[in-house]
Design a protein around this motif. Structure first.
Motif, PDB file in Angstrom:
ATOM      1  N   THR A  38     -53.286  27.922  42.188  1.00  0.00           N
ATOM      2  CA  THR A  38     -53.140  26.461  42.178  1.00  0.00           C
ATOM      3  C   THR A  38     -51.785  26.112  41.585  1.00  0.00           C
ATOM      4  N   LYS A  39     -51.400  24.857  41.732  1.00  0.00           N
ATOM      5  CA  LYS A  39     -50.141  24.393  41.137  1.00  0.00           C
ATOM      6  C   LYS A  39     -50.173  24.593  39.629  1.00  0.00           C
ATOM      7  N   GLN A  40     -51.328  24.348  39.022  1.00  0.00           N
ATOM      8  CA  GLN A  40     -51.457  24.518  37.578  1.00  0.00           C
ATOM      9  C   GLN A  40     -51.268  25.982  37.174  1.00  0.00           C
ATOM     10  N   SER A  41     -51.876  26.901  37.939  1.00  0.00           N
ATOM     11  CA  SER A  41     -51.746  28.322  37.593  1.00  0.00           C
ATOM     12  C   SER A  41     -50.302  28.788  37.742  1.00  0.00           C
ATOM     13  N   VAL A  42     -49.584  28.250  38.730  1.00  0.00           N
ATOM     14  CA  VAL A  42     -48.169  28.589  38.903  1.00  0.00           C
ATOM     15  C   VAL A  42     -47.360  28.093  37.714  1.00  0.00           C
ATOM     16  N   ASP A  43     -47.623  26.844  37.306  1.00  0.00           N
ATOM     17  CA  ASP A  43     -46.890  26.263  36.168  1.00  0.00           C
ATOM     18  C   ASP A  43     -47.154  27.052  34.887  1.00  0.00           C
ATOM     19  N   GLU A  44     -48.410  27.457  34.671  1.00  0.00           N
ATOM     20  CA  GLU A  44     -48.762  28.212  33.468  1.00  0.00           C
ATOM     21  C   GLU A  44     -48.071  29.580  33.462  1.00  0.00           C
ATOM     22  N   TYR A  45     -48.064  30.228  34.613  1.00  0.00           N
ATOM     23  CA  TYR A  45     -47.415  31.540  34.729  1.00  0.00           C
ATOM     24  C   TYR A  45     -45.914  31.391  34.463  1.00  0.00           C
ATOM     25  N   ARG A  46     -45.311  30.352  35.029  1.00  0.00           N
ATOM     26  CA  ARG A  46     -43.881  30.104  34.845  1.00  0.00           C
ATOM     27  C   ARG A  46     -43.548  29.920  33.366  1.00  0.00           C
ATOM     28  N   SER A  47     -44.376  29.175  32.662  1.00  0.00           N
ATOM     29  CA  SER A  47     -44.148  28.931  31.231  1.00  0.00           C
ATOM     30  C   SER A  47     -44.210  30.229  30.436  1.00  0.00           C
ATOM     31  N   ARG A  48     -45.155  31.094  30.776  1.00  0.00           N
ATOM     32  CA  ARG A  48     -45.302  32.357  30.063  1.00  0.00           C
ATOM     33  C   ARG A  48     -44.101  33.272  30.300  1.00  0.00           C
ATOM     34  N   ILE A  49     -43.573  33.266  31.527  1.00  0.00           N
ATOM     35  CA  ILE A  49     -42.555  34.241  31.909  1.00  0.00           C
ATOM     36  C   ILE A  49     -41.171  33.862  31.413  1.00  0.00           C
ATOM     37  N   LYS A  50     -40.946  32.592  31.102  1.00  0.00           N
ATOM     38  CA  LYS A  50     -39.609  32.142  30.700  1.00  0.00           C
ATOM     39  C   LYS A  50     -39.088  32.893  29.489  1.00  0.00           C
ATOM     40  N   ALA A  51     -39.962  33.203  28.577  1.00  0.00           N
ATOM     41  CA  ALA A  51     -39.544  33.868  27.343  1.00  0.00           C
ATOM     42  C   ALA A  51     -39.625  35.389  27.424  1.00  0.00           C
ATOM     43  N   ASP A  52     -39.984  35.918  28.581  1.00  0.00           N
ATOM     44  CA  ASP A  52     -40.163  37.363  28.731  1.00  0.00           C
ATOM     45  C   ASP A  52     -38.908  37.985  29.352  1.00  0.00           C
ATOM     46  N   PRO A  53     -38.190  38.807  28.621  1.00  0.00           N
ATOM     47  CA  PRO A  53     -36.952  39.390  29.149  1.00  0.00           C
ATOM     48  C   PRO A  53     -37.173  40.618  30.040  1.00  0.00           C
ATOM     49  N   ASP A  54     -38.413  41.062  30.142  1.00  0.00           N
ATOM     50  CA  ASP A  54     -38.705  42.269  30.918  1.00  0.00           C
ATOM     51  C   ASP A  54     -38.448  42.028  32.403  1.00  0.00           C
ATOM     52  N   PRO A  55     -37.518  42.775  33.026  1.00  0.00           N
ATOM     53  CA  PRO A  55     -37.223  42.552  34.453  1.00  0.00           C
ATOM     54  C   PRO A  55     -38.428  42.795  35.358  1.00  0.00           C
ATOM     55  N   GLU A  56     -39.299  43.739  34.973  1.00  0.00           N
ATOM     56  CA  GLU A  56     -40.490  43.988  35.789  1.00  0.00           C
ATOM     57  C   GLU A  56     -41.405  42.771  35.794  1.00  0.00           C
ATOM     58  N   ALA A  57     -41.561  42.145  34.613  1.00  0.00           N
ATOM     59  CA  ALA A  57     -42.388  40.945  34.523  1.00  0.00           C
ATOM     60  C   ALA A  57     -41.773  39.804  35.337  1.00  0.00           C
ATOM     61  N   GLN A  58     -40.462  39.671  35.263  1.00  0.00           N
ATOM     62  CA  GLN A  58     -39.760  38.637  36.034  1.00  0.00           C
ATOM     63  C   GLN A  58     -39.931  38.885  37.540  1.00  0.00           C
ATOM     64  N   PHE A  59     -39.821  40.145  37.929  1.00  0.00           N
ATOM     65  CA  PHE A  59     -39.942  40.499  39.343  1.00  0.00           C
ATOM     66  C   PHE A  59     -41.362  40.253  39.849  1.00  0.00           C
ATOM     67  N   ASN A  60     -42.356  40.594  39.045  1.00  0.00           N
ATOM     68  CA  ASN A  60     -43.739  40.335  39.430  1.00  0.00           C
ATOM     69  C   ASN A  60     -43.996  38.836  39.601  1.00  0.00           C
ATOM     70  N   PHE A  61     -43.379  38.035  38.741  1.00  0.00           N
ATOM     71  CA  PHE A  61     -43.521  36.584  38.877  1.00  0.00           C
ATOM     72  C   PHE A  61     -42.889  36.109  40.189  1.00  0.00           C
ATOM     73  N   ALA A  62     -41.744  36.663  40.528  1.00  0.00           N
ATOM     74  CA  ALA A  62     -41.085  36.286  41.792  1.00  0.00           C
ATOM     75  C   ALA A  62     -41.978  36.601  42.986  1.00  0.00           C
ATOM     76  N   LYS A  63     -42.630  37.766  42.943  1.00  0.00           N
ATOM     77  CA  LYS A  63     -43.539  38.123  44.044  1.00  0.00           C
ATOM     78  C   LYS A  63     -44.783  37.241  44.037  1.00  0.00           C
ATOM     79  N   TYR A  64     -45.213  36.860  42.858  1.00  0.00           N
ATOM     80  CA  TYR A  64     -46.354  35.950  42.744  1.00  0.00           C
ATOM     81  C   TYR A  64     -46.032  34.612  43.411  1.00  0.00           C
TER      82      TYR A  64
END
Length: 412
Positions: A38-64
Motif C-alpha cells: 500500500t502507499k502507507q507501507s511504501v512510505d513506512e519502508y522509505r522512512s526506515r531506509i533513509k537512515a540505513d547506509p547499507d547498500p544492500e538495504a538500499q538496493f532491496n528498497f529500490a527493487k521493492y
C-alpha cells in the motif's frame, strides 16, 4: 540481456546465457507472502531506509519500489489516472536510487554496488524500467561489476564478448571471462566453459578431461535455472565407450547407463525439457536401465510437451495413435493435434507425420493436397521419408495408378 542470441541452443555450438535467480527483497513485494503493498507501507519502508547506509538495504528498497509499482492498486491512490502517476513516480525513484548505487556507492570512498551495476546493466540490455536499450552502457556496467568479482556480471561480460553485444566480438577475451566466472563459482559459467572445452569451441583446444571436471562442478550446483550440465553429463555417461574399447572419453568417464538415467532424472525434475523427453523415450523403449513403462513414458513426454518440446509433442502423438491399455485412450484427433503442434515448430519428422495423417485421414479430413504441402515442408529440411513419398505421388500422377499407402504410425 544485451542483444544477439544469448539463449542456450542445443548441446553444441552457441551456448549463451542461462537464466539466473534474482535476490528479492525480504520485505514483501512479490508473490503472495507478506502483507499487501500500500502507499502507507511504501512510505513506512522509505522512512526506515533513509537512515540505513547499507547498500544492500538500499538496493532491496529500490527493487521493492519496482514491485510496488507493479502491484499497487488504483484504490491506494484514488482514481486510475492518479494511480498511474504514482506508479510512474515509484519507478522513477527506484531508477534514480539504482543509478546512484551503480555509479557512486554509499558512503565516502565506498565503491559502487556491484549488484546494482548488474541489475542496471540488465535493464539497459532489455529496455526495462523505461530505459532505452543501450548495449554498450550495459556491457561497461557488467565489466565494472566483474572488477568487483560479481560472478553473474562476469558471466554476462563473457557472453557479450562472445556474441559482440556492446563490444567487439572477441572469443579469446570471452574465454578469459568464462574462466573467471567459473573460478568465482558461477554455475552457468562452469557449464559454458565445460561445453567450450568439450567441443573445442571459440578457438580453444579440445580438453575433455578439464571439460568433464567443469561440467561435474556445474552439475553439483544445478537448479531450475541451470540444469544443463546434468543433461550433458548424462549424455557423456550414455555415450562413453564400454570398458576395453579405445577412445579418449573412455579413460575419463565410464560408460554407465544407470548414472546417465539418474542425471537425466535430476534435470527432468528441474523441468529441463530435453531430459524429460529423454526419460520418456527410455521408459517407452526400456533403455538406460529403465523398464518399459507406458505410464512413466507418457508422463515424462507430457511434462516436456507442456514446456513446448517438439520431439515430446510428436512422441505423444505416437502414443495417442496407438493408445495404451489402462493408461491412455486411443485418439486419432489427439494424435493429429500433437503432431501438428510439433510440425508448427518446424520439426521435420512431425511435418512428415502431419502429411501422413492428412493423406490417410487420421484425426483430420483426408486431403491429398494438404498432405503434399506438409511432405514438401519436411522434404525441404531433408526428411527422406517425405522425399520418397513425394516421389511416389508424382509417379502415381504420371501413370494414373495408385501408389502404395504412405508409411506412418508406430507399432507397440
Amino acid at each position: 540481456m544485451p542483444g544477439g542470441k544469448l539463449v542456450r541452443s542445443g548441446s553444441q555450438g552457441n551456448l549463451g546465457t542461462t537464466r539466473r535467480k534474482g535476490t528479492g527483497s525480504s520485505t514483501n513485494g512479490s508473490g503472495n507472502s507478506g502483507p499487501p503493498i500500500t502507499k502507507q507501507s511504501v512510505d513506512e519502508y522509505r522512512s526506515r531506509i533513509k537512515a540505513d547506509p547499507d547498500p544492500e538495504a538500499q538496493f532491496n528498497f529500490a527493487k521493492y519500489l519496482i514491485e510496488a509499482a507493479k502491484k499497487i492498486s488504483s484504490s491506494a491512490s484514488g482514481d486510475e489516472k492518479s494511480a498511474k502517476k504514482y506508479r510512474d513516480a515509484l519507478l522513477a525513484e527506484s531508477l534514480k536510487l539504482i543509478k546512484r548505487l551503480a555509479t557512486q556507492g554509499v558512503g565516502l570512498g565506498k565503491p559502487a554496488y556491484a549488484d546494482a551495476q548488474f541489475f542496471l546493466a540488465n535493464c539497459l540490455g532489455n529496455g526495462s524500467l523505461g530505459l532505452q536499450v543501450d548495449h554498450e552502457k550495459a556491457y561497461n556496467l557488467y565489466v565494472q561489476a566483474s572488477k568487483q568479482n560479481h560472478s553473474s556480471a562476469t558471466y554476462r561480460t563473457a557472453v557479450c564478448n562472445e556474441v559482440g553485444a556492446g563490444t567487439r566480438r572477441d572469443h579469446a577475451r570471452a574465454v578469459l571471462f568464462y574462466r573467471k566466472a567459473s573460478a568465482l563459482g558461477d554455475t552457468a559459467g562452469m557449464y559454458k566453459l565445460g561445453m567450450i572445452l568439450l567441443n573445442g569451441l571459440l578457438g580453444q583446444q579440445r580438453n575433455v578431461k578439464e571439460a568433464v571436471a567443469w561440467l561435474k562442478r556445474a552439475a553439483a550446483q544445478a537448479d531450475e535455472d541451470n540444469p544443463h550440465a546434468l543433461h550433458e553429463l548424462g549424455l557423456l555417461y550414455e555415450k562413453a565407450p564400454p570398458p576395453g574399447q579405445p577412445g579418449l572419453l573412455a579413460s575419463i568417464i565410464p560408460n554407465d547407463h544407470a548414472q546417465a538415467r539418474e542425471l537425466f532424472t535430476q534435470a527432468g525434475q528441474f523441468g529441463y525439457p530435453p531430459s524429460q523427453f529423454k526419460l520418456g523415450s527410455c521408459y517407452e523403449y526400456g533403455t538406460l536401465t529403465c523398464p518399459v513403462d507406458p505410464r512413466r513414458s507418457i508422463a515424462w513426454y507430457t511434462r516436456a510437451a507442456e514446456r513446448g518440446d517438439a520431439e515430446a509433442e510428436l512422441a505423444l502423438s505416437g502414443w495417442y495413435l496407438t493408445g495404451s491399455d489402462g493408461v491412455l485412450k486411443q485418439s486419432d484427433s489427439e494424435a493429429y493435434l500433437w503432431a501438428r503442434r510439433a510440425a508448427n515448430k518446424g520439426l521435420p519428422k512431425a511435418e512428415y507425420a502431419v502429411g501422413y495423417y492428412s493423406e490417410v485421414g487420421i484425426g483430420v479430413k483426408q486431403d491429398l493436397e494438404e498432405a503434399k504441402r506438409w511432405y514438401m515442408r519436411a522434404a525441404a529440411q531433408g526428411n527422406k521419408r517425405a522425399m520418397q513419398r513425394l516421389s511416389e505421388l508424382r509417379e502415381m500422377t504420371k501413370t494414373g495408378g495408385k501408389a502404395k499407402p504412405a508409411q506412418g504410425g508406430r507399432k507397440r
